[in-house]
Design an enzyme around this catalytic site. Sequence first.
Site, PDB file in Angstrom:
ATOM      1  N   ASP A  96     -58.653 -37.833 -22.077  1.00 25.22           N
ATOM      2  CA  ASP A  96     -58.553 -37.324 -23.433  1.00 25.22           C
ATOM      3  C   ASP A  96     -59.681 -36.303 -23.600  1.00 25.22           C
ATOM      4  O   ASP A  96     -60.617 -36.259 -22.799  1.00 25.22           O
ATOM      5  CB  ASP A  96     -58.710 -38.483 -24.413  1.00 25.22           C
ATOM      6  CG  ASP A  96     -58.698 -38.023 -25.853  1.00 25.22           C
ATOM      7  OD1 ASP A  96     -57.846 -37.189 -26.191  1.00 25.22           O
ATOM      8  OD2 ASP A  96     -59.558 -38.473 -26.625  1.00 25.22           O
ATOM      9  N   ASP A 131     -60.784 -42.654 -25.875  1.00 21.68           N
ATOM     10  CA  ASP A 131     -61.710 -43.358 -26.758  1.00 21.68           C
ATOM     11  C   ASP A 131     -61.119 -43.760 -28.102  1.00 21.68           C
ATOM     12  O   ASP A 131     -61.660 -44.610 -28.782  1.00 21.68           O
ATOM     13  CB  ASP A 131     -62.957 -42.495 -27.014  1.00 21.68           C
ATOM     14  CG  ASP A 131     -62.701 -41.416 -28.058  1.00 21.68           C
ATOM     15  OD1 ASP A 131     -61.651 -40.753 -27.955  1.00 21.68           O
ATOM     16  OD2 ASP A 131     -63.526 -41.249 -28.966  1.00 21.68           O
TER      17      ASP A 131
END
Length: 637
Positions: free
Chosen positions: A315, A507
Site C-alpha cells: 500500500d 496499514d
Amino acid sequence: MAVLKALRRQPVIPLALLTLVAVLALSAAGQGLIARWIATIVVGGFVLGTLIQMIREMLRGRFGLDVLAIVAMVATLAVGEYVASLIIVLMLAGGEALEDFAARRAKRELTALLERSPQTAHVVTTEGEGDGELVRDVPVDEVVIGDLLLIRPSEIVPVDCELLTEEVSFDESSLTGESLPVTRTAGETVLSGAVNGTHIARARAVRRSADSQYQQILALVRQAQDSRAPVVRLADRFAIPFTAVSLLLGGIAWALSGEAVRFAEVLVLATPCPLLIAAPVAFLGGLSRSAKDGIVLKGGAVIETLSRVRSAAFDKTGTLTRGRPALVDVRPAAGFTAAEVLGLAASAEQYSSHALAAGIRAAARDRGLAPETAEDASEVATNGVMARIGGRTVVVGKPAYIASLVPEFARTDLVAGQAAAYVAIDGRHAGALVLADAPRPESPGVVAWLRDHGVGQIVMLTGDTAATADPIAEQVGIAEVHAELLPDDKVRLARDLRPRPLMMVGDGVNDAPVLAASDVGIAMGAKGATAAGEAADAVILVDSLAKVAHAVEIGRHTVRVALTAIWIGIGLSVALMIVAMTGVIPAVVGALAQELVDLATILYALRALRGPLTPERDFAAQAPEKAAAEGRPAIRG
C-alpha cells in the site's frame, strides 16, 4: 526449585533413573532375573504409552517417528540388553525435558509481554467544586475514553492515551524493541505497555483497554504461542525414509553377523529425538526473535511462508510513506520571513484539528520555533483556523478561505502529491506552507533489498490517484503501480499476482481484505490499525518499513536453522548406525551417544534466537546510492 519443577513435568525421568539404579544394584548382587523383570515391566509400560500415542497420531493421518523408538526398546529387551532399554527410556524422556526447556527459553520474549499486562489505572477526578483532586485506582478494563490518568514513575501505561504533561521519557522496548528511552511531548499518543520514566505523567485516555495497543499485542502473542510450526510436519515427513533406512541397516547388520544383538545395537542409535525436537525449538526461537525485534508473527506457518516469499505488494499511504504530511517548503510573501510565517502559523495550528496542522507544528518544533499562546482562537470547520497571537491576527487555511480575507492573494505552484496551507497575517497575504506525504527514508532501501534477495515482483496497490502514486513509486523503486483501487480491486489483483507466495504490506482498515487474502499479510500496526492487524499474519509494532525486510530475514534464517538441525540429527544418527553395524558400539554406549546427538541438534536449533539482521540505518543510508545506480531519482533529505 527449577529442577524439581522440571521433574514434576517429566515424571518418567525419576522413575527411569530409580529403576536403572535398582537394576544395576540387583545385577551386581547376582539377581539378574529379577532385574530383567523389573526393567521389562517399566520399559513395557513406557512402550505401551508410546504405542497408544502413536496410534492416535496415525488415526489423525500422521505417521510419526515413534515407531523407531518402540522397535529399539522392544529389540533391546528381546536380546537381554535391558540396561540399554532403560537408557533409551531416559533418553526419550530427557529429550522431551530438553525440548521443554528450549521451548521455554525460546518463548521468553513472548511470555514477557503476557506477564507485564497492566492491571490497574490511576484515574484523576475533581473533588467537589474546589481545586482539589482525587486519585482512584480502578481496574484497567473500567477506564473509559476521556478519563484523566496519572502515571507514576516506573509504571506501565494502562491504556492508549494522549500525553498532557509537557515532556516525559518512556521505555517502549517491550512494544518496539527500541532499547533507548523515547521522549514524548504534550499532545503525542502514548501506547499502553510503555513504561514511564522518572517523572509523574498526566494523560487522557483515547482508547479503552480492550482496544489499546498492548491488548492487541497480547492477543497476537497468544495466537503465535498456540500455533504449530509446519516444519514439524516436514520433520514427520522424514519419518518413513528415516525409519526404512534405520531398519534396513539394522537388518543388514543382523544378517551379516548372524547375531540379533547387532540389530538392537544399530536401532538404539536410530531413536528419533533429533528430528522431533529440532524443528519446534527453531520455530519457537524464530517467533521469539521476531517479537524482540518488534514483529509479532502469528505462528510457525507465517515463518515458513515468509522464508519463501517471491512477490511483494505495498500500500502507499502509511506504508511506503509515513501517512502524515510533512512540511517540505515555506514560501513567504514579500515583507515576511520564513521563520515568521512558520512560527505564527504553528502557533495558530495548535487550535486546529486539520490533517495538515500536525505537520506544521512538528516542522516548527524541529526548527526550534516555540509555539506562542493565543489570546483568542477559533476554527472555521473545513476552512481554517484564526488566532490572535501577540497582538497579531493570524489565519491559516484553504486558498479560497484566505483569498476571501486578503486583497492580494496568490496561489503557489504545487506538484503531484503536495498540499498547501496558506497564511494571512494582519490582513495581508503572508505566504504558503507546502506539505507532502513523502516516502519513508527506508522505503527505497527495503524495496531494493527485497529485489536483491529473490523477491522478483514488487508492485504498489493504492486507492490514491495515479498522479499522487506514481512519483512515490518512482522514488522508492517500484515500476508497477495500480492506482485508484477499491478494497475488492486490491484482492483481485493480489490473487492474480505471480510468482507465489505473495507478501502484502498495508496499514489501514481498507487493507484488511487484501491482507487476509494474501499468502502472508503484514500490517503496519504501530499506529493501532486494529482491523488490519487482525486480518494480517504478521504485525509490525514499530513505525518502520525496515521491519518488513527483518521479518523476511528472520523467516529465512529460522527455516534454514530448522532444516540444518534436522539434517545434523539425521547425519549423526546414520553415521553412528553404520559404525554400530560393525559391533564396536555396545547397545548401552550407543544409547548414551544418541543423547549427545539430541543435545547437538537442540543447541543448533537455538541459533534461531540469534543471527544477523540488516541494520535499519543501512536501508535509509543506501537508498540514494541505490536509486542513483539504477537510474532513479534519489530521495534527498
